[in-house]
Write an enzyme that holds these catalytic residues in place. Structure first.
Site, PDB file in Angstrom:
ATOM      1  N   HIS A   1       1.945 -10.440   4.112  1.00  0.00           N
ATOM      2  CA  HIS A   1       1.658  -9.309   3.233  1.00  0.00           C
ATOM      3  C   HIS A   1       2.252  -7.999   3.739  1.00  0.00           C
ATOM      4  O   HIS A   1       1.944  -6.939   3.221  1.00  0.00           O
ATOM      5  CB  HIS A   1       0.146  -9.167   3.026  1.00  0.00           C
ATOM      6  CG  HIS A   1      -0.434 -10.298   2.238  1.00  0.00           C
ATOM      7  ND1 HIS A   1      -0.055 -10.556   0.950  1.00  0.00           N
ATOM      8  CD2 HIS A   1      -1.337 -11.263   2.573  1.00  0.00           C
ATOM      9  CE1 HIS A   1      -0.707 -11.624   0.509  1.00  0.00           C
ATOM     10  NE2 HIS A   1      -1.482 -12.078   1.472  1.00  0.00           N
TER      11      HIS A   1
ATOM     12  N   ARG B   1       0.591  -6.087  -8.235  1.00  0.00           N
ATOM     13  CA  ARG B   1      -0.112  -7.313  -8.580  1.00  0.00           C
ATOM     14  C   ARG B   1      -1.240  -6.971  -9.532  1.00  0.00           C
ATOM     15  O   ARG B   1      -1.862  -5.918  -9.394  1.00  0.00           O
ATOM     16  CB  ARG B   1      -0.690  -7.958  -7.313  1.00  0.00           C
ATOM     17  CG  ARG B   1      -1.308  -9.289  -7.573  1.00  0.00           C
ATOM     18  CD  ARG B   1      -1.894  -9.939  -6.333  1.00  0.00           C
ATOM     19  NE  ARG B   1      -2.536 -11.172  -6.733  1.00  0.00           N
ATOM     20  CZ  ARG B   1      -3.261 -11.937  -5.934  1.00  0.00           C
ATOM     21  NH1 ARG B   1      -3.422 -11.615  -4.681  1.00  0.00           N
ATOM     22  NH2 ARG B   1      -3.813 -13.028  -6.396  1.00  0.00           N
TER      23      ARG B   1
ATOM     24  N   TYR C   1      -6.507  -6.475   3.244  1.00  0.00           N
ATOM     25  CA  TYR C   1      -6.680  -7.870   3.645  1.00  0.00           C
ATOM     26  C   TYR C   1      -7.677  -8.027   4.778  1.00  0.00           C
ATOM     27  O   TYR C   1      -8.284  -9.086   4.934  1.00  0.00           O
ATOM     28  CB  TYR C   1      -5.324  -8.523   3.955  1.00  0.00           C
ATOM     29  CG  TYR C   1      -4.706  -9.029   2.681  1.00  0.00           C
ATOM     30  CD1 TYR C   1      -5.121 -10.241   2.131  1.00  0.00           C
ATOM     31  CD2 TYR C   1      -3.795  -8.278   1.958  1.00  0.00           C
ATOM     32  CE1 TYR C   1      -4.620 -10.696   0.938  1.00  0.00           C
ATOM     33  CE2 TYR C   1      -3.280  -8.726   0.745  1.00  0.00           C
ATOM     34  CZ  TYR C   1      -3.695  -9.949   0.244  1.00  0.00           C
ATOM     35  OH  TYR C   1      -3.219 -10.401  -0.949  1.00  0.00           O
ATOM     36  N   GLN C   2      -7.861  -6.988   5.560  1.00  0.00           N
ATOM     37  CA  GLN C   2      -8.876  -7.043   6.613  1.00  0.00           C
ATOM     38  C   GLN C   2     -10.263  -7.233   5.991  1.00  0.00           C
ATOM     39  O   GLN C   2     -11.063  -8.026   6.479  1.00  0.00           O
ATOM     40  CB  GLN C   2      -8.841  -5.751   7.440  1.00  0.00           C
ATOM     41  CG  GLN C   2      -9.969  -5.675   8.464  1.00  0.00           C
ATOM     42  CD  GLN C   2      -9.618  -4.811   9.656  1.00  0.00           C
ATOM     43  OE1 GLN C   2      -8.459  -4.459   9.864  1.00  0.00           O
ATOM     44  NE2 GLN C   2     -10.619  -4.459  10.430  1.00  0.00           N
TER      45      GLN C   2
ATOM     46  N   HIS D   1      -6.282 -17.124   5.910  1.00  0.00           N
ATOM     47  CA  HIS D   1      -6.496 -18.337   5.111  1.00  0.00           C
ATOM     48  C   HIS D   1      -7.106 -19.430   5.992  1.00  0.00           C
ATOM     49  O   HIS D   1      -7.929 -20.224   5.534  1.00  0.00           O
ATOM     50  CB  HIS D   1      -5.176 -18.835   4.512  1.00  0.00           C
ATOM     51  CG  HIS D   1      -4.633 -17.947   3.437  1.00  0.00           C
ATOM     52  ND1 HIS D   1      -3.637 -18.325   2.583  1.00  0.00           N
ATOM     53  CD2 HIS D   1      -4.969 -16.680   3.076  1.00  0.00           C
ATOM     54  CE1 HIS D   1      -3.367 -17.329   1.746  1.00  0.00           C
ATOM     55  NE2 HIS D   1      -4.158 -16.326   2.039  1.00  0.00           N
TER      56      HIS D   1
ATOM     57  N   LYS E   1      -4.368 -22.475  11.949  1.00  0.00           N
ATOM     58  CA  LYS E   1      -3.507 -21.300  12.073  1.00  0.00           C
ATOM     59  C   LYS E   1      -4.319 -20.040  12.368  1.00  0.00           C
ATOM     60  O   LYS E   1      -5.469 -19.909  11.939  1.00  0.00           O
ATOM     61  CB  LYS E   1      -2.780 -21.112  10.744  1.00  0.00           C
ATOM     62  CG  LYS E   1      -1.484 -20.330  10.828  1.00  0.00           C
ATOM     63  CD  LYS E   1      -0.797 -20.368   9.474  1.00  0.00           C
ATOM     64  CE  LYS E   1       0.440 -19.506   9.436  1.00  0.00           C
ATOM     65  NZ  LYS E   1       1.064 -19.532   8.097  1.00  0.00           N
TER      66      LYS E   1
ATOM     67  N   GLU F   1     -10.097  30.147 -14.901  1.00  0.00           N
ATOM     68  CA  GLU F   1      -8.667  30.284 -15.165  1.00  0.00           C
ATOM     69  C   GLU F   1      -8.021  31.325 -14.259  1.00  0.00           C
ATOM     70  O   GLU F   1      -7.251  32.175 -14.696  1.00  0.00           O
ATOM     71  CB  GLU F   1      -8.392  30.588 -16.638  1.00  0.00           C
ATOM     72  CG  GLU F   1      -8.796  29.428 -17.527  1.00  0.00           C
ATOM     73  CD  GLU F   1      -8.300  29.540 -18.953  1.00  0.00           C
ATOM     74  OE1 GLU F   1      -7.625  30.536 -19.261  1.00  0.00           O
ATOM     75  OE2 GLU F   1      -8.572  28.619 -19.740  1.00  0.00           O
TER      76      GLU F   1
END
Lengths: 723, 723
Positions: A416, A441, A260-261, A203, A199, A673
């Site tokens: 994704h 996640r 994911y890259q 993966h 594929k 301040e």
């Protein structure tokens, strides 16, 4: 130059048999010549030496513990899962330690562990959890098995020469070959692995890298060939080289986004390094105009303050990630003159990979080399041929500023991806100001859905309302249907930078997400310096045209603390209810609703983050309301973070244009301040012209009521004229 | 040593008239001898030189802008308020720049601005806002006027010698003297200022410093005397020297807590510096065994990761605050051997104060001097004589740990105090884990109640339920009545460190907060290393004894993300309601209620923060429930932060003991995506003995069900016995 390098590669290939390197081991991460160079020069490369010392210390520590090969039973983060992960790190450390020290105890440890695995592996069926559509044997999913084999192949390559023929045979025939076969073809009952292997998916890259590296480590040519050219060996129906052709766009963009890259890049660079040792004639690093280097550069462009931008299923990760260490180290050997690599190593990396590039990069760092690469205003095209939209970035690092404005107009982004067509994000002053939620996640936390994506990742994070983009009829883009969304992509229209840099703009279109409502959307983001204002402002122009009447929501999820609106806030003081019932709305608590006092006046919302204030001023061609919201409804397991949003709501309109000015303003000095500029400069905002030809927005600002006009014309005409 | 220094001071005093320094100017922040030393050595002190360069650049920039002295009209953060603040910084910069450059333009600028103020000031009545009980003229409260005068006195001291007698007379008689008189005595109609001036309060210190420094700058002895000894000149009914005696405890602790201690320290060190130049015979820095140095050290002990601990009305502030720059710089001249000062300057300060200590400190920094001072396990006693309870800190910096555990058992803490008797806070791993809310205030943000404390500061932040301490009957300590709370203080019983450091403990009692219910509370915090656990655990033992039945809540406000409980969570999925109706409960949204499955089993709550998990395990002598909550109800203006809490609730009990173990556990490596120890080790917790003599708690932990017993006996007997 490219051709020259290729000749040199071929020349080296020709010379190799003479040097006796061709079939020798180690030959994956490094070969014997490189090993000699590294061992002799350790003192010149302290960062590298530190890593080698650590590897040897890890190996030594491992020797003191018993070998544990438990029966697989749990998911990510579970103790057994983590044990098998720790085992591959241990084997790799021991293998490398053996090569650097020649201490045979380390090699024996690897062999003993491999033999233990060789006893276990043939007894395993599919993993008992049954949670993955692509289940493994040693792990709950085959993906982890591939990663295991990538590391173990390196370990085996390091110690193979120390083994008797009988031990080799046992380890290879009972463990490495069956595992490689399993990853490549699955089982008779389940060919999911075969599909993945061939594929065009990351993966698949892990699978081809695992099988190919195992093949190289065992000198089994057939495995290597299938890894490179697919199981049918044609190179057209799968395999690593085709993955290199298809998984990155010509701009080095991977469709799932930076998070994911980074992960996808890992097996690419490791396997490429191995291929370069064994089959230099392929010229793997030069392929597609150095696509792996481009992918690395693209990751840098997709970072802000060292963190990757959070699109799609992104979590926290950035330039310091281990994959970036691998990539920078390995690429340095190929591109020693790329000044980005020592810069990133020096600023983000604490260790090196045991490879020649890692060693030489550490020397370069030691010599003080490296230079911060410039951030570019750019469009990273999506799709194999760059024809599936793109991810646009406007950057401003002039005059000490640190701003990024992004628009995502890509394809869906595989499994994704999110339903977030034309979503924008705004980074300023070192912080995420209008962020993208990313994924829900908790990797490796068993209590949180065993470390998998949580249910709320589907029910909220992927939904359109979780993003800073237009939602029609409280329904996600494409109705939230993956199969439909996957067929389409947005179109990135153009990007513009004025000659003097005072105006940057970009525009994209989405015509499919709401095809059911006959609605199309165009979004234009302009980033402009206005006279009299300290910081440039953003004009967000969202135009929707529709055949029918719809409701529209334009969320701006913000980080910071809410300061004020220019309206009364009807706040739910003693009871909170969700904003809606589905498509993510069920997770949103409605805190307050704001109605403009005068329907003609713009709606304003101010918050602060750090030492700066931000005001969003919205004008619309149809009446609007504002909702102040926060996350957490219908979240039984407390999986969602407490994010906050300002949602501009158009109750009813067909065509509608929303113009929102985002103005950073003010200074808050906590040491002294002192505070100044804490009120927005924007006193009015009008859409003065809105036709298919052009939209003109007039902003009135500053104490003297100064005016400026933003023009966004068709065909890339962008202009800001100020009084 | 002290006596010797005193002699030297006296000797210098005696020598001064001969040197012609006594009546000369400048003499506030620095004198002419010091000026010469600083000017001659700038190149040896880069940090100092940078500050002087900045001061001169600021002065130069000021010259290019018109003088603006607007009519007072707004509150903190408003443009006019900020203008008058900017003006005093500008005058001080110009005054100092004149001394360092002899460029008369800077001196003229100060004089011109002072003359402009001299025209405005006589025309002013009380400030129109009418928001403060101690209103000013130039500012909405006199406090700001005092701060204005402190800075302006320094500016005037720098340029006085350049003025004609007529200009001096105008500036002094129309501006500086009337302002000093106003700060000191107020007006006939309103003597609030007189009361403040003589008060033992940090606002009083600003007032005495302002009047005293103005007196010194103008050579008006009477003003100086009143500033030092109070308006009746006895030194017994007010004045700076009495403030030094009373405002800090013998341990250098200021009752309002670190945030205000920092602020209070500022006028102390500035005025002390001026006094030391003009009246060295007082030996101001040696007073009360160097109380100002002690106060500085105490501020360091009250810091965690450079931030001050957030008790009472605290906001974000820490060792980098400008007041700490003043203090470190000025104290360095007195204590050149105090290695803490260069350490803090190097690590936290980016500039120096124009004084001899600042110059010499910068030289010390340049020479690489300075050493990190150790954090101590300590009790900082409260009250002038150290008899009003104390603030206890247990620290652990051994073996790379970075943990602090605090218990507040002090007096109320003046107007900035909270109803938080025996509250605890827990800091670990560089983060606030169980924090104290501090104050709700957005300094200088006009949209947030004009920068004052918000209404929710009273209705939530000060209330007991906002703290990690026991609340009875959903009612704040002392019924939330300031006058009652101010009469009492908690008692700090003891603090213990075992010889080997493996056990630290502290205990305090509070017998007045719930006198109405006949209830007294004792809290013991033990911090112990248990065999087999990586991190030490905390045992929190809260014992309440009461004549009648009450409900009890023990909140643990936490930072991080909720992971799990060991019970079912009955979560409010589609509707949120407040937990209660008053005493802060009206601001708390109830997310979920957790009932233990088995009434005998302890209640557990796990969250994570950064790379570590934390589990709270609670056993009780009476049945308990748990509430998961977050803030925000009844907060119409979004003033509260989104804090989250776990509240252990005892619905009904008279006497009750709650034992909670706080266990830090696990590692989460985001780079390698490995996780271990993400589940608590604690499998059971029992209170096995509970009498007035001692409480014994048994913890069962680890995979093998190891047991350990914590004993907290009367009279300081602390013990942990492990199997």
């Amino acid at each position: 130059m490219k051709t020259l390098k290729r000749y040199i590669s071929l020349l080296m290939l020709a010379a190799m048999p003479l040097l006796g390197l061709c079939a020798g081991h180690p030959s994956l991460l490094f070969d014997t010549t490189e090993l000699t160079e590294m061992k002799n020069g350790l003192d010149d490369a302290p960062l590298f030496k530190k890593s080698i010392d650590k590897i040897i210390a890890n190996a030594e520590a491992a020797l003191k513990t018993p070998i544990e090969i438990p029966e697989p039973c749990d998911g990510g983060g579970g103790p057994v899962h983590e044990r098998h992960k720790a085992n591959y790190y241990e084997m790799m450390d021991c293998g490398v330690a053996y090569q650097f020290t020649s201490d045979k105890r380390y090699a024996d440890r690897v062999a003993d562990m491999l033999e233990a695995y060789a006893r276990l592996y043939p007894t395993l069926g599919y993993h008992q959890l049954g949670l993955s559509p692509v289940p493994g044997k040693l792990f709950w999913q085959t993906l982890n098995e591939s990663v295991w084999l990538v590391h173990t192949a390196i370990a085996y390559d390091c110690i193979r020469e120390t083994l008797s023929e009988a031990r080799r045979k046992n380890i290879e025939e009972n463990l490495l070959v069956p595992m490689a076969e399993f990853i490549m073809t699955g089982t008779e009952d389940n060919r999911a692995n075969l599909k993945t292997f061939n594929k065009m998916h990351n993966h698949g890259t892990w699978a081809t890298a695992a099988v190919g590296m195992a093949g190289l480590a065992m000198d089994r040519r057939e495995l290597v060939d299938k890894a490179l050219y697919g199981t049918d060996l044609t190179g057209k129906n799968g395999g690593f080289l085709q993955q290199m052709d298809e998984l990155f766009s010509p701009d080095g963009y991977f469709t799932e986004g930076a998070y994911y890259q980074r992960y996808a890049l890992w097996p690419f660079v490791i396997f490429a390094q191995c291929i370069n040792h064994s089959r230099p004639e392929i010229g793997v690093f030069e392929k597609r105009d150095h696509i792996l280097s481009k992918a690395f550069d693209t990751l840098f462009q997709l970072s802000y303050e060292g963190e990757f931008m959070h699109i799609n299923d992104a979590m926290e990760k950035g330039l310091s990630a281990q994959e970036m260490v691998y990539a920078a180290n390995i690429l340095h050997a190929v591109e020693p003159d790329n000044a980005m690599l020592p810069y990133i190593a020096r600023n983000y990396h604490e260790d090196c990979i045991p490879c020649i590039g890692g060693y030489r990069l550490a020397k370069a760092v030691e010599r003080g080399e490296g230079k911060e690469p410039p951030f570019r205003t750019t469009v990273l095209r999506d799709g194999r041929d760059g024809k599936e939209g793109g991810f646009g970035i406007i950057r401003d690092t002039a005059d000490g500023r640190n701003t990024a404005l992004t628009m995502k107009a890509t394809s869906h982004g595989l499994s994704h991806g999110h339903y977030d067509k034309l979503t924008m994000a705004f980074y300023d002053n070192g912080k995420e100001i209008l962020p993208d939620y990313g994924a829900s996640r908790f990797i490796n936390l068993e209590a949180k859905n065993s470390g998998h994506y949580t249910k709320e990742n589907d029910t909220f994070c992927k939904q359109s309302v979780a993003h800073n983009t237009l939602v029609a009829n409280r329904t996600s883009h494409f109705g939230g249907v993956y199969k439909v969304s996957s067929k389409h992509h947005s179109d990135f229209v153009d990007q513009y930078v004025s000659p003097d840099g005072s105006l940057q703009a970009m525009r994209a279109r989405e015509n499919n997400a709401y095809a059911d409502y006959g609605a199309g959307t165009e979004r234009t983001l302009m980033y402009a310096t206005l006279p009299g204002l300290e910081f440039p402002v953003v004009l967000d122009l969202t135009r929707v045209s529709s055949e029918r009447e719809n409701s529209y929501d334009l969320p701006f999820w913000y980080r910071g603390h809410m300061v004020s609106t220019n309206t009364d806030q009807h706040r739910s003081l003693t009871r909170l209810e969700p904003l809606g019932e589905g498509h993510g709305y069920q997770h949103i608590w409605l805190d307050a609703t704001c109605e403009p006092k005068d329907p003609d006046s713009p709606l304003q919302f101010t918050f602060f983050n750090g030492d700066r204030m931000y005001t969003l001023t919205t004008a619309s061609t149809s009446p609007v309301k504002g909702h102040i919201v926060h996350l957490g409804a219908n979240d039984p397991n407390f999986n969602l973070r407490e994010e906050k949003g300002w949602i501009v709501n158009v109750p009813k309109a067909s065509d509608c244009t929303l113009a929102t000015v985002i103005e950073p303003h003010g200074h808050y000095d906590v040491v002294r301040e002192t505070a100044e500029g804490t009120k927005t400069s924007v006193t009015d905002l009008r859409i003065v012209d809105d036709s298919p030809e052009s939209t003109v927005v007039e902003i009135t600002y500053g104490p003297d009521g100064r005016k400026a006009r933003f023009t966004a014309g068709k065909d890339g005409e962008y202009r800001v004229t100020a009084e």
